[in-house]
Motif scaffolding. Structure first.
Motif, PDB file in Angstrom:
ATOM      1  N   SER A 253      11.496   2.609  -7.678  1.00 43.36           N
ATOM      2  CA  SER A 253      10.339   2.887  -6.834  1.00 43.36           C
ATOM      3  C   SER A 253       9.190   3.346  -7.734  1.00 43.36           C
ATOM      4  N   HIS A 254       7.982   3.394  -7.200  1.00 45.45           N
ATOM      5  CA  HIS A 254       6.825   3.751  -8.007  1.00 45.45           C
ATOM      6  C   HIS A 254       6.886   5.184  -8.530  1.00 45.45           C
ATOM      7  N   ASP A 255       7.559   6.063  -7.803  1.00 50.69           N
ATOM      8  CA  ASP A 255       7.661   7.448  -8.275  1.00 50.69           C
ATOM      9  C   ASP A 255       8.966   7.717  -9.018  1.00 50.69           C
ATOM     10  N   GLY A 256       9.817   6.704  -9.160  1.00 52.72           N
ATOM     11  CA  GLY A 256      11.045   6.865  -9.915  1.00 52.72           C
ATOM     12  C   GLY A 256      12.126   7.667  -9.230  1.00 52.72           C
ATOM     13  N   THR A 257      12.006   7.898  -7.924  1.00 59.11           N
ATOM     14  CA  THR A 257      13.002   8.704  -7.219  1.00 59.11           C
ATOM     15  C   THR A 257      14.045   7.857  -6.488  1.00 59.11           C
ATOM     16  N   LYS A 258      13.718   6.582  -6.242  1.00 59.35           N
ATOM     17  CA  LYS A 258      14.637   5.710  -5.518  1.00 59.35           C
ATOM     18  C   LYS A 258      14.743   4.364  -6.233  1.00 59.35           C
ATOM     19  N   LEU A 259      15.710   3.566  -5.772  1.00 60.49           N
ATOM     20  CA  LEU A 259      15.956   2.247  -6.345  1.00 60.49           C
ATOM     21  C   LEU A 259      15.878   1.200  -5.239  1.00 60.49           C
ATOM     22  N   ALA A 298       2.580  -5.129  -8.043  1.00 55.38           N
ATOM     23  CA  ALA A 298       1.631  -4.012  -8.120  1.00 55.38           C
ATOM     24  C   ALA A 298       1.954  -2.949  -7.078  1.00 55.38           C
ATOM     25  N   GLY A 299       2.052  -3.353  -5.828  1.00 59.79           N
ATOM     26  CA  GLY A 299       2.426  -2.422  -4.767  1.00 59.79           C
ATOM     27  C   GLY A 299       1.458  -1.274  -4.585  1.00 59.79           C
ATOM     28  N   LEU A 300       1.991  -0.055  -4.559  1.00 63.47           N
ATOM     29  CA  LEU A 300       1.229   1.148  -4.232  1.00 63.47           C
ATOM     30  C   LEU A 300       0.258   1.525  -5.341  1.00 63.47           C
ATOM     31  N   SER A 301      -0.964   1.869  -4.964  1.00 63.22           N
ATOM     32  CA  SER A 301      -1.970   2.291  -5.939  1.00 63.22           C
ATOM     33  C   SER A 301      -1.628   3.670  -6.493  1.00 63.22           C
ATOM     34  N   ASP A 303      -3.240   6.415  -6.579  1.00 63.08           N
ATOM     35  CA  ASP A 303      -3.599   7.534  -5.711  1.00 63.08           C
ATOM     36  C   ASP A 303      -2.889   7.481  -4.366  1.00 63.08           C
ATOM     37  N   GLY A 304      -2.044   6.453  -4.161  1.00 67.35           N
ATOM     38  CA  GLY A 304      -1.244   6.360  -2.950  1.00 67.35           C
ATOM     39  C   GLY A 304      -1.998   5.948  -1.705  1.00 67.35           C
ATOM     40  N   LYS A 305      -3.225   5.424  -1.857  1.00 69.34           N
ATOM     41  CA  LYS A 305      -4.049   5.119  -0.692  1.00 69.34           C
ATOM     42  C   LYS A 305      -4.000   3.656  -0.267  1.00 69.34           C
ATOM     43  N   LEU A 306      -3.559   2.764  -1.158  1.00 69.03           N
ATOM     44  CA  LEU A 306      -3.548   1.339  -0.847  1.00 69.03           C
ATOM     45  C   LEU A 306      -2.276   0.686  -1.356  1.00 69.03           C
ATOM     46  N   VAL A 307      -1.904  -0.412  -0.716  1.00 65.76           N
ATOM     47  CA  VAL A 307      -0.799  -1.238  -1.192  1.00 65.76           C
ATOM     48  C   VAL A 307      -1.331  -2.655  -1.380  1.00 65.76           C
ATOM     49  N   ALA A 308      -1.157  -3.204  -2.576  1.00 64.68           N
ATOM     50  CA  ALA A 308      -1.570  -4.580  -2.855  1.00 64.68           C
ATOM     51  C   ALA A 308      -0.416  -5.512  -2.548  1.00 64.68           C
ATOM     52  N   VAL A 309      -0.677  -6.531  -1.755  1.00 61.07           N
ATOM     53  CA  VAL A 309       0.352  -7.462  -1.290  1.00 61.07           C
ATOM     54  C   VAL A 309       0.061  -8.854  -1.842  1.00 61.07           C
ATOM     55  N   ASN A 310       1.104  -9.608  -2.172  1.00 61.67           N
ATOM     56  CA  ASN A 310       0.912 -10.978  -2.629  1.00 61.67           C
ATOM     57  C   ASN A 310       0.142 -11.781  -1.588  1.00 61.67           C
ATOM     58  N   PRO A 335      -0.871  -9.881  -7.321  1.00 58.75           N
ATOM     59  CA  PRO A 335      -1.193  -8.610  -7.985  1.00 58.75           C
ATOM     60  C   PRO A 335      -0.040  -8.171  -8.879  1.00 58.75           C
ATOM     61  N   LEU A 336      -0.340  -7.922 -10.164  1.00 56.00           N
ATOM     62  CA  LEU A 336       0.697  -7.554 -11.127  1.00 56.00           C
ATOM     63  C   LEU A 336       0.792  -6.053 -11.341  1.00 56.00           C
ATOM     64  N   ALA A 337      -0.351  -5.379 -11.462  1.00 55.67           N
ATOM     65  CA  ALA A 337      -0.342  -3.943 -11.764  1.00 55.67           C
ATOM     66  C   ALA A 337      -1.723  -3.368 -11.490  1.00 55.67           C
ATOM     67  N   TRP A 338      -1.748  -2.092 -11.143  1.00 59.27           N
ATOM     68  CA  TRP A 338      -3.014  -1.384 -10.964  1.00 59.27           C
ATOM     69  C   TRP A 338      -3.513  -0.914 -12.320  1.00 59.27           C
ATOM     70  N   ALA A 339      -4.776  -1.209 -12.618  1.00 58.85           N
ATOM     71  CA  ALA A 339      -5.410  -0.677 -13.828  1.00 58.85           C
ATOM     72  C   ALA A 339      -5.766   0.792 -13.605  1.00 58.85           C
ATOM     73  N   ASP A 340      -6.161   1.113 -12.395  1.00 61.90           N
ATOM     74  CA  ASP A 340      -6.395   2.473 -11.897  1.00 61.90           C
ATOM     75  C   ASP A 340      -6.412   2.349 -10.385  1.00 61.90           C
ATOM     76  N   SER A 341      -6.857   3.377  -9.691  1.00 59.10           N
ATOM     77  CA  SER A 341      -6.765   3.352  -8.228  1.00 59.10           C
ATOM     78  C   SER A 341      -7.773   2.429  -7.563  1.00 59.10           C
ATOM     79  N   LYS A 342      -8.702   1.862  -8.324  1.00 57.72           N
ATOM     80  CA  LYS A 342      -9.715   0.975  -7.754  1.00 57.72           C
ATOM     81  C   LYS A 342      -9.655  -0.451  -8.291  1.00 57.72           C
ATOM     82  N   ARG A 343      -8.879  -0.672  -9.356  1.00 57.19           N
ATOM     83  CA  ARG A 343      -8.863  -1.998  -9.988  1.00 57.19           C
ATOM     84  C   ARG A 343      -7.445  -2.511 -10.176  1.00 57.19           C
ATOM     85  N   LEU A 344      -7.311  -3.840 -10.064  1.00 54.43           N
ATOM     86  CA  LEU A 344      -6.011  -4.495 -10.144  1.00 54.43           C
ATOM     87  C   LEU A 344      -6.034  -5.613 -11.184  1.00 54.43           C
ATOM     88  N   ILE A 345      -4.925  -5.729 -11.918  1.00 51.25           N
ATOM     89  CA  ILE A 345      -4.700  -6.912 -12.746  1.00 51.25           C
ATOM     90  C   ILE A 345      -3.884  -7.879 -11.900  1.00 51.25           C
TER      91      ILE A 345
END
Length: 398
Positions: A253-259, A298-301, A303-310, A335-345
């Motif tokens: 998971s994005h926070d490393g707490t789950k699989l 990419a998934g969750l940004s 800052d946790g405010k957005l989710v990028a979907v294929n 979407p592959l990865a968030w560069a920061d909370s406002k930009r996506l690669i």
């Protein structure tokens, strides 16, 4: 967390490992800070202070000065693009994320007449800042956050040991053995652990899908300690064979707490594309904010405010992580990865030239939330799904 705590943690890690402080302490402090930045903790001034504090705290950097100076540390522009290169030769990055490497793949005929999907990896060489092809013996590669180390597996898979490949020296510094063979490894978001997925047979054999996954291990990267084996099998094959993919690795998971394990979406549409588990292998609910990510890398940004979907040639949706409601659209299909909370690669074609008729002619783009503008990061990939030079980008925190 303040700078003094960051430095103190790094020193404590050295002491726990039974050695003196290494010359890459400053780099590791910087890497730790960058990881925290991805989760919304800003402070460029504090990064500089951390480096100064590290230099003062450590009396001796050791004889190999090169070890403290990975190339990615000197290539520190906010956006590092090479739109004339495909595949890329020089490092590509944006914000807190870099292209750590890429692979190409092809079907290779086997002695038994069947075929094996084989990957050929190229990763960032930290001596030169350029991408360098790895030995073809590595059948699986995953680059750690900070891009100093890669976890590697030898082919043919599955393998009974995990190599820790130093991307400065190009050598395996340590081997970690597992009781059961594994065919995939993935670094945790903080770079402290690995999840290794075990299979009884090679999941990359091209045949009708087989349910050969047996479970997984969690591995402590610093000590090399392998945790207990956790059974996690794929459903048994039915009358018409296994209704899934032969390779269904365990991821973080994005926070490393789950699989999670990716799965085919049920026809009733009532469930997401991932089955979620605790680190002990028990079924659990999706983490907050990740239920609606689908198969997006990419998934969750941060800052946790957005989710990028294929998406598709028309763009990729941005959804509310709590409700799944679409709240925006950005250029790009994958979407592959968030560069920061406002930009996506992302992977896509130039929005001004994208007709939807040729989905395979695409490139790496940097896109911004709330904008239709796309900044090319790489050249175009060849317009063929099975072209041998068609490269698949890999990303990591820098």
């Amino acid at each position: 967390m303040n700078v003094e705590q960051l430095v103190r943690e790094a020193l404590q890690e050295e002491a726990a490992a039974g050695g003196t402080a290494r010359g890459d302490l400053a780099d590791r402090v910087l890497t730790a800070r960058r990881r925290r930045n991805r989760r919304g903790i800003a402070g460029a001034v504090a990064v500089t202070a951390a480096l100064v504090a590290a230099a003062v705290t450590v009396p001796e950097l050791g004889g190999d000065a090169e070890a403290a100076s990975p190339a990615s540390a000197s290539i520190n522009g906010d956006v590092v693009a090479h739109p004339d290169q495909s595949p890329p030769r020089d490092m590509i990055a944006a914000g807190n994320t870099a292209v750590s490497g890429y692979f190409t793949g092809r079907a290779v005929k086997q002695p038994d007449g069947k075929e094996l999907f084989s990957r050929y990896y190229t990763v960032l060489d930290q001596k030169t800042g350029k991408y360098k092809a790895l030995d073809t013996k590595w059948a699986w590669v995953d680059v750690a956050p900070g891009m100093r180390t890669a976890a590697v597996l030898e082919g043919e898979l599955p393998a009974r040991r995990i190599g820790m490949l130093d991307l400065m020296t190009g050598k395996v510094e340590r081997w970690i053995r597992t009781d059961r063979p594994v065919a995939g490894v993935e670094w945790s978001p903080d770079g402290k652990r690995l999840v290794a997925t075990a299979y009884s047979k090679n999941p990359d054999r091209i045949d009708r899908p087989q349910a050969n996954r047996t479970g997984f291990y969690l591995v402590d990267a610093a000590s090399g300690e392998v945790g207990p084996f956790r059974t996690l099998r794929q459903p048994s094959s039915g009358k018409w064979g296994y209704d899934g993919n032969s390779r269904e690795d365990v991821g973080w998971s994005h926070d490393g707490t789950k699989l999670y394990v990716e799965r085919l979406k049920p026809s009733n549409g009532k469930s997401d594309n991932r089955a979620w588990y605790t680190t002990s292998g028990a079924k659990t609910a999706p983490p907050a904010g990740e239920r609606f990510g689908g198969l997006s890398e990419a998934g969750l940004s941060p800052d946790g405010k957005l989710v990028a979907v294929n998406g598709d040639s028309g763009g990729s949706p941005l959804v509310n992580p709590k409700t799944g409601k679409k709240v925006g659209l950005v250029p790009g299909m994958q979407p592959l990865a968030w560069a920061d909370s406002k930009r996506l690669i992302t992977i896509g074609c130039d929005p001004k030239k994208c007709s939807g008729k040729n989905e395979f002619r695409n490139q790496l783009l940097l896109v911004t939330v709330g904008s239709k503008k796309a900044v090319p990061l790489s050249g175009f990939r060849k317009a063929s799904a099975d072209y041998l030079g068609r490269w698949v980008p890999l990303t990591a925190a820098r």
